[in-house]
Design a protein around this motif. Structure first.
Motif, PDB file in Angstrom:
ATOM      1  N   GLY A  23       0.786  -1.232   0.000  1.00 51.79           N
ATOM      2  CA  GLY A  23       0.000   0.000   0.000  1.00 51.79           C
ATOM      3  C   GLY A  23       0.812   1.274   0.000  1.00 51.79           C
ATOM      4  N   PRO A  24       0.135   2.363   0.286  1.00 57.96           N
ATOM      5  CA  PRO A  24       0.804   3.654   0.247  1.00 57.96           C
ATOM      6  C   PRO A  24       1.628   3.894   1.503  1.00 57.96           C
ATOM      7  N   HIS A  25       2.917   3.656   1.383  1.00 48.38           N
ATOM      8  CA  HIS A  25       3.811   3.886   2.510  1.00 48.38           C
ATOM      9  C   HIS A  25       4.383   5.294   2.451  1.00 48.38           C
ATOM     10  N   GLN A  26       3.660   6.202   1.820  1.00 45.96           N
ATOM     11  CA  GLN A  26       4.163   7.557   1.737  1.00 45.96           C
ATOM     12  C   GLN A  26       4.220   8.168   3.122  1.00 45.96           C
ATOM     13  N   ALA A  27       5.302   8.843   3.341  1.00 47.34           N
ATOM     14  CA  ALA A  27       5.464   9.537   4.607  1.00 47.34           C
ATOM     15  C   ALA A  27       4.587  10.781   4.599  1.00 47.34           C
ATOM     16  N   HIS A  29       4.663  12.969   7.005  1.00 40.61           N
ATOM     17  CA  HIS A  29       5.328  14.009   7.794  1.00 40.61           C
ATOM     18  C   HIS A  29       6.790  14.201   7.396  1.00 40.61           C
ATOM     19  N   GLY A  30       7.166  13.672   6.233  1.00 47.80           N
ATOM     20  CA  GLY A  30       8.521  13.840   5.741  1.00 47.80           C
ATOM     21  C   GLY A  30       9.536  12.869   6.296  1.00 47.80           C
ATOM     22  N   GLY A  31       9.072  11.803   6.964  1.00 48.19           N
ATOM     23  CA  GLY A  31       9.981  10.833   7.559  1.00 48.19           C
ATOM     24  C   GLY A  31      10.095   9.571   6.733  1.00 48.19           C
ATOM     25  N   GLN A  32      10.501   8.498   7.379  1.00 44.28           N
ATOM     26  CA  GLN A  32      10.631   7.191   6.754  1.00 44.28           C
ATOM     27  C   GLN A  32       9.573   6.269   7.346  1.00 44.28           C
ATOM     28  N   VAL A  33       8.904   5.482   6.507  1.00 45.15           N
ATOM     29  CA  VAL A  33       7.820   4.602   6.951  1.00 45.15           C
ATOM     30  C   VAL A  33       8.244   3.144   6.831  1.00 45.15           C
ATOM     31  N   HIS A  40       1.203  -2.414  11.831  1.00 44.72           N
ATOM     32  CA  HIS A  40       1.368  -1.026  12.255  1.00 44.72           C
ATOM     33  C   HIS A  40       2.351  -0.310  11.346  1.00 44.72           C
ATOM     34  N   HIS A  41       1.904   0.794  10.776  1.00 43.01           N
ATOM     35  CA  HIS A  41       2.736   1.606   9.897  1.00 43.01           C
ATOM     36  C   HIS A  41       3.351   2.705  10.755  1.00 43.01           C
ATOM     37  N   LEU A  42       4.666   2.682  10.837  1.00 42.40           N
ATOM     38  CA  LEU A  42       5.377   3.621  11.688  1.00 42.40           C
ATOM     39  C   LEU A  42       6.169   4.585  10.819  1.00 42.40           C
ATOM     40  N   GLU A  43       6.001   5.865  11.090  1.00 44.84           N
ATOM     41  CA  GLU A  43       6.774   6.882  10.378  1.00 44.84           C
ATOM     42  C   GLU A  43       7.682   7.574  11.385  1.00 44.84           C
ATOM     43  N   LEU A  44       8.982   7.498  11.128  1.00 46.58           N
ATOM     44  CA  LEU A  44       9.955   8.109  12.008  1.00 46.58           C
ATOM     45  C   LEU A  44      10.490   9.388  11.374  1.00 46.58           C
ATOM     46  N   VAL A  45      10.407  10.471  12.134  1.00 47.21           N
ATOM     47  CA  VAL A  45      10.994  11.744  11.732  1.00 47.21           C
ATOM     48  C   VAL A  45      12.087  12.055  12.748  1.00 47.21           C
ATOM     49  N   ALA A  46      13.324  12.180  12.260  1.00 45.96           N
ATOM     50  CA  ALA A  46      14.455  12.457  13.148  1.00 45.96           C
ATOM     51  C   ALA A  46      15.047  13.817  12.809  1.00 45.96           C
ATOM     52  N   LYS A  47      15.346  14.555  13.856  1.00 41.73           N
ATOM     53  CA  LYS A  47      16.061  15.824  13.759  1.00 41.73           C
ATOM     54  C   LYS A  47      17.172  15.755  14.787  1.00 41.73           C
ATOM     55  N   TYR A  54       5.169   8.548  14.287  1.00 40.86           N
ATOM     56  CA  TYR A  54       3.744   8.584  13.976  1.00 40.86           C
ATOM     57  C   TYR A  54       3.292   7.153  13.737  1.00 40.86           C
ATOM     58  N   ILE A  55       2.156   6.788  14.316  1.00 40.26           N
ATOM     59  CA  ILE A  55       1.677   5.409  14.260  1.00 40.26           C
ATOM     60  C   ILE A  55       0.330   5.365  13.551  1.00 40.26           C
ATOM     61  N   ARG A  56       0.270   4.502  12.508  1.00 39.42           N
ATOM     62  CA  ARG A  56      -0.989   4.290  11.784  1.00 39.42           C
ATOM     63  C   ARG A  56      -1.292   2.791  11.733  1.00 39.42           C
TER      64      ARG A  56
END
Length: 127
Positions: A23-27, A29-33, A40-47, A54-56
Motif C-alpha cells: 500500500g501507500p507507505h508515503q510519509a 510528515h517527511g519521515g521514513q515509513v 502497524h505503519h510507523l513513520e519516524l521523523v528524526a532531527k 507517527y503510528i498508523r
C-alpha cells in the motif's frame, strides 16, 4: 505448457494483491515509513536531538498510543543513545536525546502495546 500458463496467470493475479498490502507507505510528515508487527505503519521523523514517531494502523488511519511504551535506540558516530518516546497526542510519540542526524545513522524502535507481542522497527532516517 498448461502448467506454465497457469503459473503465469497465478503470478499475474497474486502480484497486484501483494503490492496492495504494501500500500501507500508515503510519509505524511517527511519521515521514513516501515511496517512493524505486520499491521502497524510507523513513520519516524528524526532531527538533531529529537525523534518523532507517527503510528498508523493497517488501514493507514491514526492508531492510538494509549498504553503504548516505546524507546528508540539511535546508533550514530560510533555511539548509542537510548531515547524514551512519550505519547504526544492520538498517534504521536516523541523523545529527545543527545545525537546529531547524520548519514549512516540507524534508529531501532522497540514498541510494546498492551496485549500484543513486542515489536521492533529499523530506520535509516538520513540515508
Amino acid at each position: 505448457m498448461i502448467r506454465t500458463l497457469l503459473f503465469a496467470a497465478s503470478l499475474a493475479i497474486a502480484a497486484p494483491m501483494a503490492l496492495a498490502h504494501e500500500g501507500p507507505h508515503q510519509a505524511q510528515h517527511g519521515g521514513q515509513v516501515v511496517v512493524a508487527g505486520g499491521h502497524h505503519h510507523l513513520e519516524l521523523v528524526a532531527k538533531d536531538g529529537e525523534i518523532t514517531l507517527y503510528i498508523r494502523d493497517e488501514d493507514h488511519k491514526p492508531d492510538t498510543t494509549k498504553g503504548l511504551t516505546a524507546t528508540a535506540t539511535v546508533l550514530t558516530g560510533g555511539k548509542q543513545v537510548t531515547v524514551k518516546l512519550e505519547p504526544q497526542g492520538d498517534n504521536v510519540m516523541k523523545g529527545k536525546g543527545t545525537f546529531v542526524l547524520a548519514k549512516g545513522m540507524r534508529v531501532v524502535v522497540s514498541l510494546r502495546l498492551p496485549d500484543h507481542k513486542p515489536m521492533t522497527a529499523r530506520f535509516t532516517p538520513a540515508d
